[in-house]
Motif scaffolding. Structure first.
Motif, PDB file in Angstrom:
ATOM      1  N   LEU A 140      34.057  -1.252  53.039  1.00 29.11           N
ATOM      2  CA  LEU A 140      35.561  -0.450  53.122  1.00 29.11           C
ATOM      3  C   LEU A 140      34.748   0.484  52.670  1.00 29.11           C
ATOM      4  O   LEU A 140      36.380   1.252  53.995  1.00 29.11           O
ATOM      5  CB  LEU A 140      35.538  -0.928  51.866  1.00 29.11           C
ATOM      6  N   GLU A 141      34.497   1.829  52.783  1.00 35.00           N
ATOM      7  CA  GLU A 141      34.425   2.862  52.677  1.00 35.00           C
ATOM      8  C   GLU A 141      34.398   3.630  54.233  1.00 35.00           C
ATOM      9  O   GLU A 141      34.909   4.062  54.865  1.00 35.00           O
ATOM     10  CB  GLU A 141      32.788   3.483  51.966  1.00 35.00           C
ATOM     11  N   THR A 154      39.342  12.614  53.101  1.00 34.49           N
ATOM     12  CA  THR A 154      38.069  11.891  52.430  1.00 34.49           C
ATOM     13  C   THR A 154      38.349  10.754  51.773  1.00 34.49           C
ATOM     14  O   THR A 154      39.867  10.920  51.041  1.00 34.49           O
ATOM     15  CB  THR A 154      37.192  12.948  52.344  1.00 34.49           C
ATOM     16  N   MET A 155      37.583   9.908  51.353  1.00 36.20           N
ATOM     17  CA  MET A 155      38.422   8.662  50.159  1.00 36.20           C
ATOM     18  C   MET A 155      38.341   9.474  48.493  1.00 36.20           C
ATOM     19  O   MET A 155      39.415   9.240  48.168  1.00 36.20           O
ATOM     20  CB  MET A 155      37.007   8.249  49.930  1.00 36.20           C
ATOM     21  N   VAL A 211      42.023  11.681  44.495  1.00 36.54           N
ATOM     22  CA  VAL A 211      42.684  12.467  43.810  1.00 36.54           C
ATOM     23  C   VAL A 211      44.096  12.382  44.082  1.00 36.54           C
ATOM     24  O   VAL A 211      44.629  13.098  42.973  1.00 36.54           O
ATOM     25  CB  VAL A 211      42.143  14.431  44.096  1.00 36.54           C
ATOM     26  N   LEU A 212      44.757  12.549  45.105  1.00 36.87           N
ATOM     27  CA  LEU A 212      45.905  12.642  45.367  1.00 36.87           C
ATOM     28  C   LEU A 212      46.470  10.931  44.379  1.00 36.87           C
ATOM     29  O   LEU A 212      47.681  11.595  43.888  1.00 36.87           O
ATOM     30  CB  LEU A 212      46.036  12.345  46.666  1.00 36.87           C
ATOM     31  N   LYS A 249      51.696   6.451  50.393  1.00 43.00           N
ATOM     32  CA  LYS A 249      52.457   5.811  50.620  1.00 43.00           C
ATOM     33  C   LYS A 249      52.049   4.939  50.772  1.00 43.00           C
ATOM     34  O   LYS A 249      51.288   3.861  51.475  1.00 43.00           O
ATOM     35  CB  LYS A 249      53.599   6.126  50.670  1.00 43.00           C
ATOM     36  N   GLU A 250      51.294   5.757  51.782  1.00 41.11           N
ATOM     37  CA  GLU A 250      50.425   5.459  53.415  1.00 41.11           C
ATOM     38  C   GLU A 250      49.525   5.056  53.041  1.00 41.11           C
ATOM     39  O   GLU A 250      48.506   4.120  53.536  1.00 41.11           O
ATOM     40  CB  GLU A 250      50.740   6.537  54.180  1.00 41.11           C
ATOM     41  N   ALA A 251      48.025   5.581  52.176  1.00 37.49           N
ATOM     42  CA  ALA A 251      47.219   5.243  51.700  1.00 37.49           C
ATOM     43  C   ALA A 251      46.848   3.835  50.916  1.00 37.49           C
ATOM     44  O   ALA A 251      46.225   2.760  51.347  1.00 37.49           O
ATOM     45  CB  ALA A 251      46.150   6.068  50.547  1.00 37.49           C
ATOM     46  N   GLU A 252      48.411   3.665  50.439  1.00 38.23           N
ATOM     47  CA  GLU A 252      48.523   2.299  49.319  1.00 38.23           C
ATOM     48  C   GLU A 252      48.842   0.955  50.447  1.00 38.23           C
ATOM     49  O   GLU A 252      47.789   0.389  50.280  1.00 38.23           O
ATOM     50  CB  GLU A 252      49.983   2.519  49.134  1.00 38.23           C
TER      51      GLU A 252
END
Length: 140
Positions: A17-18, A31-32, A37-38, A103-106
């Motif tokens: 996954l990483e 980075t992850m 943090v965001l 939102k993109e990360a989600e």
């Protein structure tokens, strides 16, 4: 086939996954940990936390948080300011650009979740979640 210990299976899943996440984040130079943090700021009241709260949440050193905050601020995803009532406290707030990044990360997280649970029945998904929650509580 030999029995693979559960701990090793967790590590393999995590590593996979990483690797996928880092591949997705590379074009944004993130980075992850920075995305974590965001996402944490996004879920916080007023979309902000003090640097000390971030240190405690992630159980990392002040210098680590300072580096993460500096890099995220340079990219425009957060802004760090002194607390009006106590200038010794540095507050970190998510910006509109940081919200877009979240939102993109989600979206990527939902895709990864779909990959993880592909082929599972709803009952199996529910059972897996309950079991993983127990495991997470065991290692607290």
């Amino acid at each position: 086939m030999t029995h693979v210990p559960n701990g090793l299976l967790f590590k393999r899943i995590h590593d996979s996954l990483e690797k996928r996440a880092n591949h997705e984040l590379r074009p944004k130079d993130l980075t992850m940990m920075q995305v974590s943090v965001l996402m944490t700021l996004r879920e916080s009241p007023e979309k902000q936390l003090s640097m000390k709260e971030i240190e405690r949440h992630f159980q990392v050193a002040q210098s680590t948080v300072a580096g993460i905050v500096a890099r995220l601020e340079k990219k425009g995803f957060i802004e760090a300011t002194g607390d009006r009532s106590d200038r010794r406290i540095k507050l970190v707030r998510l910006t509109a650009e940081g919200e877009i990044c979240c939102k993109e990360a989600e979206t990527h997280m939902h895709e990864a979740e779909g990959l993880l649970l592909h082929g599972f029945t709803e009952e199996e998904k529910t059972m897996l979640h309950a079991l993983l929650t127990k495991v997470a509580n065991n290692v607290r």
